[in-house]
Write an enzyme that holds these catalytic residues in place. Structure first.
Site, mmCIF file in Angstrom:
data_model
loop_
_atom_site.group_PDB
_atom_site.id
_atom_site.type_symbol
_atom_site.label_atom_id
_atom_site.label_comp_id
_atom_site.label_asym_id
_atom_site.label_seq_id
_atom_site.Cartn_x
_atom_site.Cartn_y
_atom_site.Cartn_z
ATOM 1 N N ASN A 1 34.923 -47.597 -61.427
ATOM 2 C CA ASN A 1 35.292 -48.130 -62.741
ATOM 3 C C ASN A 1 36.479 -47.981 -63.321
ATOM 4 O O ASN A 1 36.783 -48.520 -64.235
ATOM 5 C CB ASN A 1 33.983 -48.230 -63.838
ATOM 6 C CG ASN A 1 33.908 -46.826 -64.045
ATOM 7 O OD1 ASN A 1 34.880 -46.026 -63.720
ATOM 8 N ND2 ASN A 1 32.910 -46.361 -64.887
ATOM 9 N N LYS B 1 23.254 -32.883 -63.862
ATOM 10 C CA LYS B 1 23.438 -32.780 -62.386
ATOM 11 C C LYS B 1 21.939 -32.233 -61.863
ATOM 12 O O LYS B 1 21.537 -32.552 -60.499
ATOM 13 C CB LYS B 1 24.402 -31.702 -62.119
ATOM 14 C CG LYS B 1 25.930 -32.247 -62.563
ATOM 15 C CD LYS B 1 26.019 -33.450 -61.475
ATOM 16 C CE LYS B 1 27.628 -33.693 -61.598
ATOM 17 N NZ LYS B 1 27.987 -34.600 -60.704
ATOM 18 N N HIS C 1 41.056 -28.274 -67.743
ATOM 19 C CA HIS C 1 41.038 -27.215 -66.422
ATOM 20 C C HIS C 1 42.159 -26.315 -66.656
ATOM 21 O O HIS C 1 43.352 -26.596 -66.853
ATOM 22 C CB HIS C 1 41.002 -27.710 -65.073
ATOM 23 C CG HIS C 1 39.538 -28.583 -65.032
ATOM 24 N ND1 HIS C 1 39.246 -29.990 -65.048
ATOM 25 C CD2 HIS C 1 38.518 -28.183 -65.120
ATOM 26 C CE1 HIS C 1 38.330 -30.316 -64.930
ATOM 27 N NE2 HIS C 1 37.524 -29.485 -64.807
ATOM 28 N N TYR D 1 25.644 -31.114 -69.206
ATOM 29 C CA TYR D 1 26.432 -31.497 -67.959
ATOM 30 C C TYR D 1 25.694 -30.972 -66.658
ATOM 31 O O TYR D 1 25.138 -31.799 -65.883
ATOM 32 C CB TYR D 1 27.844 -31.111 -68.081
ATOM 33 C CG TYR D 1 28.317 -31.223 -66.684
ATOM 34 C CD1 TYR D 1 28.464 -32.570 -66.120
ATOM 35 C CD2 TYR D 1 28.833 -30.210 -65.975
ATOM 36 C CE1 TYR D 1 29.145 -32.417 -64.772
ATOM 37 C CE2 TYR D 1 29.418 -30.039 -64.881
ATOM 38 C CZ TYR D 1 29.661 -31.290 -64.150
ATOM 39 O OH TYR D 1 30.053 -31.417 -63.012
ATOM 40 N N ASP E 1 31.117 -20.676 -71.869
ATOM 41 C CA ASP E 1 31.657 -20.227 -70.515
ATOM 42 C C ASP E 1 30.937 -18.843 -70.111
ATOM 43 O O ASP E 1 30.887 -18.164 -70.962
ATOM 44 C CB ASP E 1 33.190 -19.846 -70.891
ATOM 45 C CG ASP E 1 34.000 -20.825 -70.682
ATOM 46 O OD1 ASP E 1 33.806 -21.934 -70.019
ATOM 47 O OD2 ASP E 1 35.189 -20.757 -71.380
HETATM 48 N N1 UFG Z 1 40.668 -21.408 -69.598
HETATM 49 C C1 UFG Z 1 41.137 -20.987 -70.356
HETATM 50 N N2 UFG Z 1 42.246 -21.527 -70.960
HETATM 51 C C2 UFG Z 1 42.363 -22.912 -70.976
HETATM 52 C C3 UFG Z 1 41.333 -23.634 -69.864
HETATM 53 C C4 UFG Z 1 40.375 -22.778 -69.370
HETATM 54 O O1 UFG Z 1 41.344 -19.537 -70.449
HETATM 55 O O2 UFG Z 1 43.255 -23.477 -71.390
HETATM 56 C C5 UFG Z 1 39.429 -20.596 -68.931
HETATM 57 C C6 UFG Z 1 38.211 -20.961 -69.282
HETATM 58 O O3 UFG Z 1 37.660 -20.314 -70.203
HETATM 59 C C7 UFG Z 1 37.438 -20.588 -67.804
HETATM 60 C C8 UFG Z 1 38.411 -20.630 -66.943
HETATM 61 O O4 UFG Z 1 39.780 -20.673 -67.498
HETATM 62 O O5 UFG Z 1 37.012 -19.201 -68.141
HETATM 63 C C9 UFG Z 1 38.107 -21.905 -66.029
HETATM 64 O O6 UFG Z 1 38.156 -22.977 -66.909
HETATM 65 P P1 UFG Z 1 37.991 -24.515 -66.072
HETATM 66 O O7 UFG Z 1 37.904 -25.312 -67.383
HETATM 67 O O8 UFG Z 1 39.161 -24.755 -65.331
HETATM 68 O O9 UFG Z 1 36.743 -24.582 -65.296
HETATM 69 P P2 UFG Z 1 35.380 -24.329 -65.808
HETATM 70 O O10 UFG Z 1 34.934 -22.741 -64.816
HETATM 71 O O11 UFG Z 1 34.881 -24.399 -67.362
HETATM 72 O O12 UFG Z 1 34.592 -25.578 -64.990
HETATM 73 C C10 UFG Z 1 34.203 -25.452 -63.693
HETATM 74 C C11 UFG Z 1 34.260 -27.108 -63.674
HETATM 75 C C12 UFG Z 1 33.008 -27.733 -64.363
HETATM 76 C C13 UFG Z 1 31.540 -26.882 -64.037
HETATM 77 C C14 UFG Z 1 32.060 -25.440 -64.277
HETATM 78 C C15 UFG Z 1 30.757 -24.684 -64.075
HETATM 79 O O13 UFG Z 1 35.515 -27.929 -63.922
HETATM 80 O O14 UFG Z 1 32.579 -29.097 -63.868
HETATM 81 O O15 UFG Z 1 33.068 -24.907 -63.434
HETATM 82 O O16 UFG Z 1 30.375 -23.613 -65.160
HETATM 83 F F1 UFG Z 1 30.749 -27.403 -64.883
#
Ligand code: UFG
Length: 329
Positions: free
Chosen positions: A32, A145, A187, A141, A281
């Protein structure tokens, strides 16, 4: 095979489409474009704009093409947004997913590959995480899933659907054509690269008081090319059975280690500051990928975090404004 890729204009979907085409499959992308990018769809794939929740559009599509299998990448995936707007997540990720499954049922399509997530495990206390660890999502989320995973099990039982559920850990990296372009971007790796590109002054590291060696969160980063490869392999089991597989490298990197690796790759000092923890987190998420290695012969080709970051960096340098003003080549 002829494959329908729902959400095939998104980050992981588009890389999978590239690999499906390279493996000789025919591909129709249905998206979409709310999150996806038309420019990320290769010319060799047929593109149809449409919504996963639109039963009439899906029936029309299934009337025009005879698909062997469907891959579903069309979920909403922002953890924070899911906490404040759970309705949106259950509607898209569960209700609209059911519309897709039921349209497949009407068309007699029995093979399905589903993008799931490490978020189904919540906050595990042991690592590496195996597929049969407790499922305790800590946000809507992950819950959406997990709910859909359960639907698949019961559809197999009743209707003979065969599915491969792939639980992604932290997707990163890029190919020459396709990369990560989210709005908003949340991310870690693309945000760090925005610092190297001069788009932001510093990266905020969310919390340095976690029970990890350097106090920052540890994640299992997996190259998007390796993720996509698992989808292509998953097709091979669907003739006989279903399966649920973790997709990670099995090695964890802390936020500080990722920042340091990005400094090496980019040559930019990438200033980093400690910010408060981000809600929800988990401290550590590292996959056991033993099952997919054994059962699908999957092996990551790019497990090195510097390679993953270097490939992402190359893509962001070639596409400084993301997909805007660029065309697929
Ligand atoms: N982080 C920072 N600063 C930022 C962004 C992220 O320190 O600006 C840290 C987060 O706290 C985390 C790590 O970097 O510890 C990775 O964060 P991301 O947002 O890149 O990824 P996540 O681990 O939060 O998310 C991923 C997937 C989600 C999924 C999740 C499972 O993108 O879809 O893992 O917990 F749900």
């Amino acid at each position: 095979m002829k494959i329908l890729v729902v959400g095939g204009a998104g980050y992981i979907g588009s890389v999978t489409v590239e690999q499906l085409l390279a493996a000789g499959h025919q591909v129709v992308v249905y998206d979409n474009l709310l999150k996806g990018h038309r420019e990320s769809v290769p010319e060799a794939a047929t593109f149809v704009e449409g919504d996963m929740g639109d039963a009439a559009a899906l029936d029309k599509l299934f009337g025009q093409h005879t698909f062997d299998a469907v891959m579903h990448f069309a979920a909403l995936s922002l953890v924070g947004e899911s906490v404040t707007q759970p309705d949106k997540y259950f509607k898209n990720n569960v209700s609209n997913g059911l519309v897709l499954l039921d349209a497949m049922g009407r068309a007699g399509i029995k093979k399905f590959v589903f993008s799931s997530t490490a978020a189904v495990y919540g906050e595990p206390t042991e690592w590496p995480i195996h597929e049969d660890f407790p499922h305790n999502p800590t946000n809507p989320y992950g819950e959406s899933k997990l709910a859909f995973e359960k639907v698949l099990k019961w559809y197999e039982n009743a209707y003979g659907l065969r599915y491969a559920t792939l639980r992604y850990f932290n997707a990163a990296g890029a190919t020459g054509c396709c990369g990560e372009d989210h709005d908003p971007e949340t991310h870690l790796i693309p945000l760090i690269l925005q610092v190297a590109q001069g788009k932001r002054d510093a990266i905020s590291m969310f919390g340095d008081d976690y029970p990890t060696p350097d106090g920052t969160c540890v994640r299992d980063y997996i190259h998007v090319v390796d993720l996509a490869d698992a989808h292509v392999r998953a097709l091979s089991i669907l003739g006989e059975r279903s399966g649920t597989f973790n997709l990670g490298n099995g090695t964890g990197f802390s936020v500080k280690q990722v920042v340091e690796a990005a400094r090496k790759v980019t040559g930019h000092p990438i200033p980093a500051k400690v910010a408060p923890r981000r809600a929800g987190d988990p401290a550590v998420l590292v996959a056991s990928s033993a099952r997919i290695r054994e059962q699908l012969g999957w092996e990551p080709k790019y497990p090195d975090v510097e390679t993953i970051i270097a490939d992402a960096w190359r893509w962001h340098q070639a596409h400084p404004q993301g997909y805007h003003a660029s065309a697929h080549v």
